[in-house]
Design a protein around this motif. Structure first.
Motif, PDB file in Angstrom:
ATOM      1  N   GLN A  17       5.110   4.256  -1.500  1.00 17.71           N
ATOM      2  CA  GLN A  17       5.197   5.529  -1.022  1.00 17.71           C
ATOM      3  C   GLN A  17       3.819   5.832  -0.091  1.00 17.71           C
ATOM      4  O   GLN A  17       4.172   6.565   0.934  1.00 17.71           O
ATOM      5  CB  GLN A  17       5.028   6.502  -2.235  1.00 17.71           C
ATOM      6  N   LEU A  18       2.782   5.335  -0.360  1.00 24.29           N
ATOM      7  CA  LEU A  18       1.606   5.313   0.493  1.00 24.29           C
ATOM      8  C   LEU A  18       1.918   4.856   1.902  1.00 24.29           C
ATOM      9  O   LEU A  18       1.529   5.271   2.774  1.00 24.29           O
ATOM     10  CB  LEU A  18       0.398   4.822  -0.071  1.00 24.29           C
ATOM     11  N   LEU A  19       2.502   3.549   1.850  1.00 23.61           N
ATOM     12  CA  LEU A  19       2.837   2.996   3.237  1.00 23.61           C
ATOM     13  C   LEU A  19       3.925   3.818   3.714  1.00 23.61           C
ATOM     14  O   LEU A  19       3.595   3.827   5.245  1.00 23.61           O
ATOM     15  CB  LEU A  19       3.243   1.520   2.803  1.00 23.61           C
ATOM     16  N   ALA A  20       4.742   4.420   3.236  1.00 23.44           N
ATOM     17  CA  ALA A  20       5.602   5.190   3.869  1.00 23.44           C
ATOM     18  C   ALA A  20       5.091   6.412   4.521  1.00 23.44           C
ATOM     19  O   ALA A  20       5.504   6.756   5.556  1.00 23.44           O
ATOM     20  CB  ALA A  20       6.775   5.750   2.707  1.00 23.44           C
ATOM     21  N   MET A  21       4.144   6.818   3.836  1.00 28.09           N
ATOM     22  CA  MET A  21       3.316   8.054   4.447  1.00 28.09           C
ATOM     23  C   MET A  21       2.785   7.702   5.575  1.00 28.09           C
ATOM     24  O   MET A  21       2.614   8.477   6.592  1.00 28.09           O
ATOM     25  CB  MET A  21       2.330   8.612   3.486  1.00 28.09           C
ATOM     26  N   ILE A  22       2.029   6.499   5.632  1.00 34.26           N
ATOM     27  CA  ILE A  22       1.135   5.992   6.628  1.00 34.26           C
ATOM     28  C   ILE A  22       2.019   5.737   7.929  1.00 34.26           C
ATOM     29  O   ILE A  22       1.676   5.774   9.055  1.00 34.26           O
ATOM     30  CB  ILE A  22       0.306   5.060   6.283  1.00 34.26           C
ATOM     31  N   ASP A  68       2.753   1.000  -4.282  1.00 33.88           N
ATOM     32  CA  ASP A  68       2.018   1.722  -2.895  1.00 33.88           C
ATOM     33  C   ASP A  68       3.100   1.930  -2.022  1.00 33.88           C
ATOM     34  O   ASP A  68       2.588   2.290  -1.113  1.00 33.88           O
ATOM     35  CB  ASP A  68       0.969   0.938  -2.686  1.00 33.88           C
TER      36      ASP A  68
END
Lengths: 334, 307
Positions: free
Chosen positions: A38-43, A36
């Motif tokens: 990448q999701l965390l980086a997006m957030i 995850d």
């Protein structure tokens, strides 16, 4: 981000799930992090913005319990560390301040007035719009009445000054007709009416969107069945249309109640000079004038904190009432 | 809703259902008056302001202030404004704030909305609560002021751009839309080996054009309309955005107690110039809005209510 890289990673997840044996059914942290990240980086960017500009100020509320002096340090943080803690002193001052209670009363009066004279209007307008058969006409009217929602308060007040102010079109017409012109914009007695009319002009069209959506989901068969049973148009309105809108009405009422102490800051600050403090001071302008404009930060923070606390209690209470009435409210379980 | 209506071929007007009574003339008349007045209340002031801004000094003097019926076109007010000065500079600053702010806010919002649209990901519940809580608790004014000034953002456009760079409402709208996209689509992209970034840019975003347009409009309008943040954080006259200049042109002169809104304008602006400033402040909104308005219902309601 090449896709092959990710494929390899996704594959390796399945072959070697993290290494250590998971205690629960949940995947170990390292695996989930790898899956995850990448999701965390997006957030992350949104996280940082909220941290700095929402959470930090919310924590900063504690200066309400200080005699905050911005000059004891070279930056706000240093000033915060060096300022004296005085407990509830600011609140004692605040509750003894007649100007604060005056602003409080004004705010409540304006909220109550708008609840009665503004809140039902979008519902009414939505029902009228919904009853129009010509879709072109309806589309045109909707386009026009949504527009003022996108104007700033400066613009809205400017429009009203141009139409109703001392040098405005109304006064000009009245002078030509040989009458004594009114200046609606500077009359403290009718100020509450003026701000309500401004708010209606700005947002009545916008307010219809959600009701129109709700109206379009009402089952047409209900109307047909009611008509077959002999219900006239008013009875159908009362027994089918309004119950169909009920959840949305309750939801918006709760949100409005939660905002009972925020009547719209800019509108009042902009017109404060014209009508005077007596009529136009609300809690938000009070906070502004007694903190940032005068440098008395702790005092303003105390007033702001009081307002936020009351607002939060109101929204929780209203939601509770909605649950008891069998409505969903703003949050149901999660 | 409107969009589908507008695209309907002529001749397919929806009929009144058979069981419904024919409307009474009185009811129809009342409806026509109500809606007519409402539409006029929006269009008439716009008309008067536009006409006055394009009128010559003589026409305005003759009319006694504002002009309702135009007599010839005189663009001298606009020429004066665009010759340079407070308004021109403010328009540039507002444009800069709006363009940079919208791009930044939209990027941050879309990324966060996608990051928060996958239940079961690491820290999902906590992060979602973290992002939604500011919806219930507004950032308080005084500490926010101290934070922004403490970061040294005062008198820079970043004081206007950064604090509102993510709006929880817009986040909820976009996230709701993303969650409405069939999960098979996203899952199959994953199985084919697409990373999350790739799924977002190549699968999800092309489907979300309407909602992106609507949320982009919301951000652009709020950046264009910024007034109070400028009152708080911008003290230098030459950094004022257009709303502050409009305020000083139209409202500050209203009452004798002028709350320190001096703009360095020596001559009092004429009626035509005042109205021209109003027109210039309205124009970007009126110009962009009709193109995006047709997505409102599709974009906002699907996003907000389902989410």
């Amino acid at each position: 981000m090449s896709s092959t890289e990710t494929t390899v990673r996704a594959g390796s997840d399945q072959i070697r799930p993290g290494g250590a044996t998971p205690r629960r059914r949940r995947l170990p942290l390292r695996t989930r992090l790898r899956r995850d990240w990448q999701l965390l980086a997006m957030i992350a960017p949104g996280f940082v913005i909220l941290l700095i500009f929402s959470y930090l100020p919310i924590l900063g509320n504690v200066i309400a319990f200080q005699d905050y002096n911005p000059y004891v340090g070279s930056n706000p943080l240093e000033a915060f560390v060096k300022s004296n803690w005085i407990g509830f002193g600011q609140f004692q001052l605040l509750f003894a301040d007649p100007a604060f209670w005056h602003a409080f009363r004004n705010t409540l009066a304006i909220t109550a007035f708008q609840l009665v004279f503004f809140f039902p209007l979008p519902i009414l307008l939505a029902i009228v719009l919904h009853s129009l058969l010509s879709s072109r006409l309806r589309g045109f009217i909707q386009t026009v009445v949504y527009l003022p929602h996108f104007f700033s308060w400066v613009l809205v007040v400017s429009f009203f000054v141009a139409m109703l102010g001392g040098a405005g079109l109304l006064a000009q017409t009245m002078r030509e007709a040989g009458m004594e012109p009114w200046n609606v914009m500077t009359n403290p007695d009718t100020f509450i009416l003026l701000v309500t009319v401004e708010a209606v002009w700005k947002d009545v069209g916008w307010g219809t969107i959600v009701f129109l959506a709700a109206l379009s989901t009402i089952d047409q068969n209900l109307y047909e069945a009611a008509a077959a049973d002999g219900a006239g148009r008013w009875r159908r309105l009362w027994h089918i249309t309004l119950p169909g809108l009920r959840p949305v009405i309750v939801l918006l009422l709760i949100l409005r109640l939660g905002d009972a102490l925020s009547v719209g800051f800019e509108q009042f600050l902009l017109q404060r000079d014209a009508v005077g403090r007596q009529a136009s001071e609300v809690l938000d302008t009070f906070v502004y004038h007694f903190s940032i404009a005068t440098g008395n930060y702790g005092y303003g923070a105390a007033a702001g904190l009081f307002k936020a606390a009351v607002g939060l209690c109101l929204i929780l209470a209203a939601n509770k009432v909605a649950h008891m009435l069998g409505e969903r409210g703003i949050y149901s379980r999660s | 809703m409107t969009a589908t209506f507008l695209r309907k071929p002529p001749g397919t007007r929806p009929r009144r259902p058979a069981w419904e009574e024919p409307p009474s003339p009185l009811g129809q008349g009342a409806k026509a008056v109500l809606l007519g007045l409402l539409v006029l209340s929006v269009l008439f002031p716009l008309w008067v302001i536009l006409v006055t801004s394009l009128s010559s000094r003589e026409t305005i003097a003759e009319a006694g202030g504002l002009v309702v019926i135009p007599k010839g076109i005189d663009t001298s007010a606009y020429a004066t404004i665009f010759a340079g000065g407070a308004v021109t500079r403010a328009l540039w600053i507002s444009t800069l704030v709006t363009v940079i702010g919208t791009i930044l806010a939209l990027t941050i919002t879309v990324l966060a909305a996608y990051g928060l649209s996958r239940p079961g990901s690491l820290g999902y519940r906590w992060l979602l609560a973290y992002f939604l809580l500011p919806f219930l608790i507004y950032p308080p004014l005084v500490p926010k002021y101290l934070v922004v000034t403490g970061l040294g953002l005062k008198d820079t456009i970043w004081a206007l751009i950064l604090p509102p760079a993510i709006s929880v409402f817009n986040l909820v709208v976009v996230r709701g839309f993303f969650q409405g996209i069939p999960s098979e689509l996203v899952d199959s992209a994953r199985i084919d080996g697409a990373s999350d970034f790739r799924t977002l840019t190549q699968i999800v975003l092309p489907l979300a054009r309407a909602v992106i347009a609507v949320v982009g409009l919301f951000y652009a309008v709020s950046y264009w309309n910024v007034w109070f943040d400028a009152l708080l954080f911008i003290d230098r006259n030459d950094m004022y955005p257009i709303q502050r200049v409009l305020q000083s042109y139209l409202l500050a002169g209203q009452a004798p107690t002028n709350s320190g809104a001096a703009t360095g304008v020596t001559m009092p602006p004429t009626e035509a110039i005042k109205m021209a400033v109003v027109v210039l402040t309205v124009t970007p909104i009126v110009a962009v809005y009709p193109f995006i308005q047709r997505h409102f219902v599709k974009g906002v309601l699907i996003g907000a209510i389902k989410g």
